[in-house]
Design a protein around this motif. Structure first.
Motif, PDB file in Angstrom:
ATOM      1  N   SER A   2       0.830  -1.200   0.000  1.00 53.36           N
ATOM      2  CA  SER A   2       0.000   0.000   0.000  1.00 53.36           C
ATOM      3  C   SER A   2       0.870   1.258   0.000  1.00 53.36           C
ATOM      4  O   SER A   2       1.977   1.289   0.520  1.00 53.36           O
ATOM      5  CB  SER A   2      -0.955  -0.001   1.189  1.00 53.36           C
ATOM      6  OG  SER A   2      -0.255  -0.074   2.384  1.00 53.36           O
ATOM      7  N   LEU A   7      -2.522   3.894   3.171  1.00 53.52           N
ATOM      8  CA  LEU A   7      -2.359   3.598   4.591  1.00 53.52           C
ATOM      9  C   LEU A   7      -3.066   4.658   5.439  1.00 53.52           C
ATOM     10  O   LEU A   7      -3.715   4.334   6.432  1.00 53.52           O
ATOM     11  CB  LEU A   7      -0.868   3.515   4.946  1.00 53.52           C
ATOM     12  CG  LEU A   7      -0.517   2.957   6.306  1.00 53.52           C
ATOM     13  CD1 LEU A   7      -1.124   1.566   6.513  1.00 53.52           C
ATOM     14  CD2 LEU A   7       0.999   2.906   6.477  1.00 53.52           C
ATOM     15  N   TYR A   8      -2.974   5.911   5.045  1.00 56.32           N
ATOM     16  CA  TYR A   8      -3.639   7.005   5.752  1.00 56.32           C
ATOM     17  C   TYR A   8      -5.140   6.747   5.834  1.00 56.32           C
ATOM     18  O   TYR A   8      -5.767   6.956   6.878  1.00 56.32           O
ATOM     19  CB  TYR A   8      -3.366   8.335   5.037  1.00 56.32           C
ATOM     20  CG  TYR A   8      -4.034   9.527   5.659  1.00 56.32           C
ATOM     21  CD1 TYR A   8      -3.471  10.173   6.751  1.00 56.32           C
ATOM     22  CD2 TYR A   8      -5.241  10.021   5.159  1.00 56.32           C
ATOM     23  CE1 TYR A   8      -4.080  11.276   7.319  1.00 56.32           C
ATOM     24  CE2 TYR A   8      -5.856  11.126   5.720  1.00 56.32           C
ATOM     25  CZ  TYR A   8      -5.272  11.753   6.806  1.00 56.32           C
ATOM     26  OH  TYR A   8      -5.884  12.846   7.374  1.00 56.32           O
ATOM     27  N   GLU A   9      -5.722   6.287   4.753  1.00 56.86           N
ATOM     28  CA  GLU A   9      -7.161   6.059   4.698  1.00 56.86           C
ATOM     29  C   GLU A   9      -7.583   4.753   5.361  1.00 56.86           C
ATOM     30  O   GLU A   9      -8.696   4.636   5.851  1.00 56.86           O
ATOM     31  CB  GLU A   9      -7.623   6.092   3.238  1.00 56.86           C
ATOM     32  CG  GLU A   9      -7.475   7.475   2.625  1.00 56.86           C
ATOM     33  CD  GLU A   9      -7.720   7.502   1.127  1.00 56.86           C
ATOM     34  OE1 GLU A   9      -8.040   6.449   0.545  1.00 56.86           O
ATOM     35  OE2 GLU A   9      -7.597   8.592   0.546  1.00 56.86           O
ATOM     36  N   GLN A  10      -6.691   3.760   5.401  1.00 56.20           N
ATOM     37  CA  GLN A  10      -7.050   2.433   5.917  1.00 56.20           C
ATOM     38  C   GLN A  10      -6.670   2.218   7.374  1.00 56.20           C
ATOM     39  O   GLN A  10      -7.357   1.495   8.091  1.00 56.20           O
ATOM     40  CB  GLN A  10      -6.385   1.353   5.060  1.00 56.20           C
ATOM     41  CG  GLN A  10      -6.883   1.343   3.643  1.00 56.20           C
ATOM     42  CD  GLN A  10      -6.026   0.472   2.732  1.00 56.20           C
ATOM     43  OE1 GLN A  10      -5.071  -0.160   3.157  1.00 56.20           O
ATOM     44  NE2 GLN A  10      -6.373   0.450   1.456  1.00 56.20           N
ATOM     45  N   ASP A  11      -5.552   2.810   7.810  1.00 58.67           N
ATOM     46  CA  ASP A  11      -5.065   2.569   9.176  1.00 58.67           C
ATOM     47  C   ASP A  11      -4.282   3.790   9.632  1.00 58.67           C
ATOM     48  O   ASP A  11      -3.062   3.870   9.474  1.00 58.67           O
ATOM     49  CB  ASP A  11      -4.190   1.311   9.210  1.00 58.67           C
ATOM     50  CG  ASP A  11      -3.800   0.901  10.626  1.00 58.67           C
ATOM     51  OD1 ASP A  11      -3.920   1.726  11.558  1.00 58.67           O
ATOM     52  OD2 ASP A  11      -3.366  -0.247  10.786  1.00 58.67           O
ATOM     53  N   TYR A  13      -3.382   5.015  12.522  1.00 53.76           N
ATOM     54  CA  TYR A  13      -2.298   4.815  13.490  1.00 53.76           C
ATOM     55  C   TYR A  13      -1.044   4.287  12.795  1.00 53.76           C
ATOM     56  O   TYR A  13       0.063   4.791  13.024  1.00 53.76           O
ATOM     57  CB  TYR A  13      -2.728   3.870  14.613  1.00 53.76           C
ATOM     58  CG  TYR A  13      -1.602   3.608  15.585  1.00 53.76           C
ATOM     59  CD1 TYR A  13      -1.261   4.562  16.531  1.00 53.76           C
ATOM     60  CD2 TYR A  13      -0.865   2.431  15.535  1.00 53.76           C
ATOM     61  CE1 TYR A  13      -0.202   4.346  17.405  1.00 53.76           C
ATOM     62  CE2 TYR A  13       0.188   2.201  16.403  1.00 53.76           C
ATOM     63  CZ  TYR A  13       0.512   3.168  17.341  1.00 53.76           C
ATOM     64  OH  TYR A  13       1.560   2.969  18.204  1.00 53.76           O
ATOM     65  N   ALA A  14      -1.203   3.292  11.950  1.00 52.69           N
ATOM     66  CA  ALA A  14      -0.048   2.743  11.229  1.00 52.69           C
ATOM     67  C   ALA A  14       0.586   3.822  10.350  1.00 52.69           C
ATOM     68  O   ALA A  14       1.817   3.907  10.246  1.00 52.69           O
ATOM     69  CB  ALA A  14      -0.454   1.537  10.389  1.00 52.69           C
ATOM     70  N   TRP A  15      -0.245   4.657   9.744  1.00 53.76           N
ATOM     71  CA  TRP A  15       0.265   5.754   8.922  1.00 53.76           C
ATOM     72  C   TRP A  15       1.113   6.702   9.762  1.00 53.76           C
ATOM     73  O   TRP A  15       2.190   7.112   9.351  1.00 53.76           O
ATOM     74  CB  TRP A  15      -0.900   6.493   8.258  1.00 53.76           C
ATOM     75  CG  TRP A  15      -0.469   7.707   7.479  1.00 53.76           C
ATOM     76  CD1 TRP A  15      -0.033   7.749   6.187  1.00 53.76           C
ATOM     77  CD2 TRP A  15      -0.432   9.053   7.957  1.00 53.76           C
ATOM     78  NE1 TRP A  15       0.277   9.046   5.839  1.00 53.76           N
ATOM     79  CE2 TRP A  15       0.031   9.866   6.912  1.00 53.76           C
ATOM     80  CE3 TRP A  15      -0.747   9.662   9.174  1.00 53.76           C
ATOM     81  CZ2 TRP A  15       0.202  11.241   7.040  1.00 53.76           C
ATOM     82  CZ3 TRP A  15      -0.588  11.030   9.310  1.00 53.76           C
ATOM     83  CH2 TRP A  15      -0.118  11.801   8.244  1.00 53.76           C
TER      84      TRP A  15
END
Length: 146
Positions: A2, A7-11, A13-15
């Motif tokens: 990704s 990543l910003y849109e899906q998770d 915190y991970a972003w």
């Protein structure tokens, strides 16, 4: 694999963790700059909103203290003390907010009048049209309106 935007849109915190790691490693080319900028601006707005909220709660209780002297109690007194400390802490940690304090106080006072009317049963028009206290009075542990 990704992209940073995915990543910003899906998770979120991970972003944030990935962006922090890239910053620490000096890998600026890999940063999701648009979203990093948005999030930094958002953090600033949250600080401003938090100060407005703290001042509104404080002003509600100062107005109640002034307009309902027969109902003064320890709970109001402690709320005033607590909110003074918290508002002062925000201003200490973000002193540039003082440059916008008139606007911030106006917003907070508008909210406070509504809250004070709700909590006292008085009409909104029973309270002054603009904030009757200076910032120094609002934050001063020595100021208790009569």
């Amino acid at each position: 694999m990704s992209t940073p935007v995915d990543l910003y849109e899906q998770d979120f915190y991970a972003w944030t963790q990935a962006q922090a790691a890239l910053l620490r490693a000096g890998q600026l080319a890999g940063l999701d700059l648009e979203h990093v900028a948005e999030e930094l601006e958002s953090m600033g707005r949250r600080e401003r909103q938090e100060l407005i909220h703290r001042l509104a709660v404080l002003l509600i209780h100062l107005l109640k203290w002034q307009f309902q002297p027969n109902r003064r109690g320890r709970s109001w007194q402690l709320t005033i003390k607590e909110q003074r400390r918290q508002a002062a802490r925000i201003l200490q940690e973000s002193p540039s907010l003082k440059a916008r304090i008139n606007e911030i106080l106006s917003d907070a006072y508008g909210d406070a009048v509504i809250g004070a009317a709700r909590e006292t049963g008085l009409e909104e028009t029973a309270f002054p049209g603009c904030c009757p206290f200076t910032l120094d009075q609002i934050l001063s542990s020595q100021h208790w309106p009569e």
